[in-house]
Motif scaffolding. Structure first.
Motif, PDB file in Angstrom:
ATOM      1  N   ARG A  62     -14.600 -32.166  28.713  1.00 34.43           N
ATOM      2  CA  ARG A  62     -15.744 -33.070  28.523  1.00 34.43           C
ATOM      3  C   ARG A  62     -16.009 -33.311  27.047  1.00 34.43           C
ATOM      4  N   GLN A  63     -15.899 -32.276  26.215  1.00 37.35           N
ATOM      5  CA  GLN A  63     -16.122 -32.427  24.775  1.00 37.35           C
ATOM      6  C   GLN A  63     -15.078 -33.350  24.146  1.00 37.35           C
ATOM      7  N   ILE A  64     -13.810 -33.190  24.546  1.00 32.40           N
ATOM      8  CA  ILE A  64     -12.756 -34.063  24.023  1.00 32.40           C
ATOM      9  C   ILE A  64     -13.007 -35.505  24.442  1.00 32.40           C
ATOM     10  N   GLU A  65     -13.410 -35.699  25.689  1.00 30.87           N
ATOM     11  CA  GLU A  65     -13.700 -37.040  26.197  1.00 30.87           C
ATOM     12  C   GLU A  65     -14.847 -37.682  25.419  1.00 30.87           C
ATOM     13  N   THR A  66     -15.923 -36.938  25.187  1.00 28.29           N
ATOM     14  CA  THR A  66     -17.088 -37.466  24.464  1.00 28.29           C
ATOM     15  C   THR A  66     -16.696 -37.866  23.045  1.00 28.29           C
ATOM     16  N   ALA A  67     -15.932 -37.025  22.361  1.00 28.20           N
ATOM     17  CA  ALA A  67     -15.519 -37.325  20.989  1.00 28.20           C
ATOM     18  C   ALA A  67     -14.610 -38.550  20.949  1.00 28.20           C
ATOM     19  N   ALA A  68     -13.700 -38.677  21.937  1.00 29.08           N
ATOM     20  CA  ALA A  68     -12.786 -39.820  21.968  1.00 29.08           C
ATOM     21  C   ALA A  68     -13.549 -41.122  22.212  1.00 29.08           C
ATOM     22  N   ARG A 120      -6.170 -39.656  24.378  1.00 29.17           N
ATOM     23  CA  ARG A 120      -5.880 -40.940  25.012  1.00 29.17           C
ATOM     24  C   ARG A 120      -5.657 -40.764  26.519  1.00 29.17           C
ATOM     25  N   ASN A 121      -4.913 -39.734  26.889  1.00 28.69           N
ATOM     26  CA  ASN A 121      -4.622 -39.502  28.294  1.00 28.69           C
ATOM     27  C   ASN A 121      -5.887 -39.154  29.075  1.00 28.69           C
ATOM     28  N   ILE A 122      -6.780 -38.376  28.461  1.00 31.57           N
ATOM     29  CA  ILE A 122      -8.037 -38.013  29.125  1.00 31.57           C
ATOM     30  C   ILE A 122      -8.892 -39.252  29.369  1.00 31.57           C
ATOM     31  N   VAL A 123      -9.020 -40.093  28.349  1.00 30.79           N
ATOM     32  CA  VAL A 123      -9.834 -41.314  28.503  1.00 30.79           C
ATOM     33  C   VAL A 123      -9.228 -42.238  29.553  1.00 30.79           C
ATOM     34  N   GLN A 124      -7.925 -42.437  29.507  1.00 29.13           N
ATOM     35  CA  GLN A 124      -7.286 -43.315  30.490  1.00 29.13           C
ATOM     36  C   GLN A 124      -7.415 -42.761  31.906  1.00 29.13           C
ATOM     37  N   SER A 125      -7.262 -41.443  32.040  1.00 33.83           N
ATOM     38  CA  SER A 125      -7.361 -40.841  33.371  1.00 33.83           C
ATOM     39  C   SER A 125      -8.783 -40.893  33.912  1.00 33.83           C
ATOM     40  N   ARG A 126      -9.760 -40.797  33.037  1.00 37.59           N
ATOM     41  CA  ARG A 126     -11.167 -40.748  33.476  1.00 37.59           C
ATOM     42  C   ARG A 126     -11.808 -42.123  33.616  1.00 37.59           C
ATOM     43  N   TRP A 127     -11.405 -43.110  32.799  1.00 32.40           N
ATOM     44  CA  TRP A 127     -12.127 -44.380  32.744  1.00 32.40           C
ATOM     45  C   TRP A 127     -11.260 -45.606  33.036  1.00 32.40           C
TER      46      TRP A 127
END
Length: 313
Positions: A294-300, A259-266
């Motif tokens: 990047r892999q975690i972001e793609t899967a999320a 969740r934190n990766i997606v929010q930080s990136r998008w």
């Protein structure tokens, strides 16, 4: 060496010297004014000083050009008829086209006429060339008089160049005047009315000018607003729903790191619309490689997309 120097100029003279009559006619012309500093008045003054050709000289030059394609002969024929182009172009000044542009197009027509002129037909070049000069000027006016072409058919072109000069007054045509003009020009009355309407209307810029006047308006302001159209409103509502509660639900379905990766990136955007954290920033934060982030972001994102599609269905 002495004989070679004496012979070379003679050889060059034989290669470049035209026939006697062509050379005499060419040398009789005054020098063309410099194009860099010349003006339209100086050009007109020049062409009015170019001597006219007699019928015999014109016949000889035309026959020589058709027989040998002697460029000097064609040049002499063109130069001797430049004053004709100026005279014809002056007749079309009422269309708002610069005189110099009309002369330039007329000169193109003159050169086409010289190339196609057959002296054996018995007509003088001036009678043949005037058709080509007018044709080029007509085509140029029709292409440049308005943004929208006003005359496409033969009848419309005929009306375009004859209606204004044949109108009895500047006022709108009466039914009797329309009938009389249609008969005189051998066209339909409806064509006369249509062309008169085209003359009366002008070009209007869609965007208007760049002034800050609040009272100014432009046609683009009259265009329909589709924001209240039912299908547009339904699409906007669906988009808002995806960006609201459903998006929050999809985020809550992720683990905390994803969740934190997606929010930080998008979802955390800076002033330029870019994510505030890069893959390398997040890699340093979690102690993993940028490729793993990047892999975690793609899967999320894949999981969120599946959840949102399920909710929309």
């Amino acid at each position: 060496m002495i004989q070679k120097k004496a012979y070379k100029p003679q050889l060059q003279a034989r290669q470049t010297l035209p026939t006697a009559q062509t050379a005499a006619a060419t040398l009789a012309f005054p020098m063309l004014p410099s194009l860099g500093v010349g003006t339209l008045d100086s050009y007109i003054s020049y062409v009015n000083r170019v001597p006219m050709l007699s019928a015999a000289e014109e016949l000889h030059l035309a026959q020589e050009f058709r027989r040998t394609e002697n460029v000097d002969a064609a040049k002499t024929l063109v130069l001797s008829h430049l004053r004709l182009v100026v005279s014809v172009a002056r007749q079309y000044l009422g269309y708002g086209i610069p005189h110099a542009d009309l002369i330039q197009e007329g000169n193109i027509g003159l050169m086409k006429a010289v190339k196609r002129y057959d002296p054996n037909q018995g007509a003088r070049l001036v009678s043949y060339a005037i058709h080509w000069i007018k044709a080029e000027i007509h085509e140029y006016i029709l292409k440049n008089w308005r943004l929208v072409k006003v005359a496409t058919t033969k009848a419309q072109r005929k009306l375009f160049f004859n209606l204004r000069s044949n109108k009895p007054t500047l006022a709108a045509l009466t039914p009797n005047e329309v009938e009389a003009l249609a008969k005189a020009l051998d066209v339909k009355g409806s064509d006369v009315k249509e062309m008169e309407m085209r003359f009366a209307g002008g070009d209007v810029a869609l965007e208007g000018d760049d002034t800050d006047d609040e009272s100014a308006y432009a046609p683009i302001q009259w265009l329909a607003d589709n924001s209240q159209e039912p299908t547009e409103m339904m699409a906007a509502a669906a988009t808002d729903a995806l960006h609201g509660p459903q998006l929050d639900q999809a985020l809550m379905a992720l683990d905390e790191r994803s969740r934190n990766i997606v929010q930080s990136r998008w979802l955390a955007m800076d002033a330029d619309g870019n994510g505030t954290k890069t893959l390398h920033d997040l890699a340093s934060e979690y102690g993993i490689s940028a490729e793993r982030v990047r892999q975690i972001e793609t899967a999320a994102l894949k999981k969120m997309r599946s959840l949102l599609q399920t909710e929309a269905a």
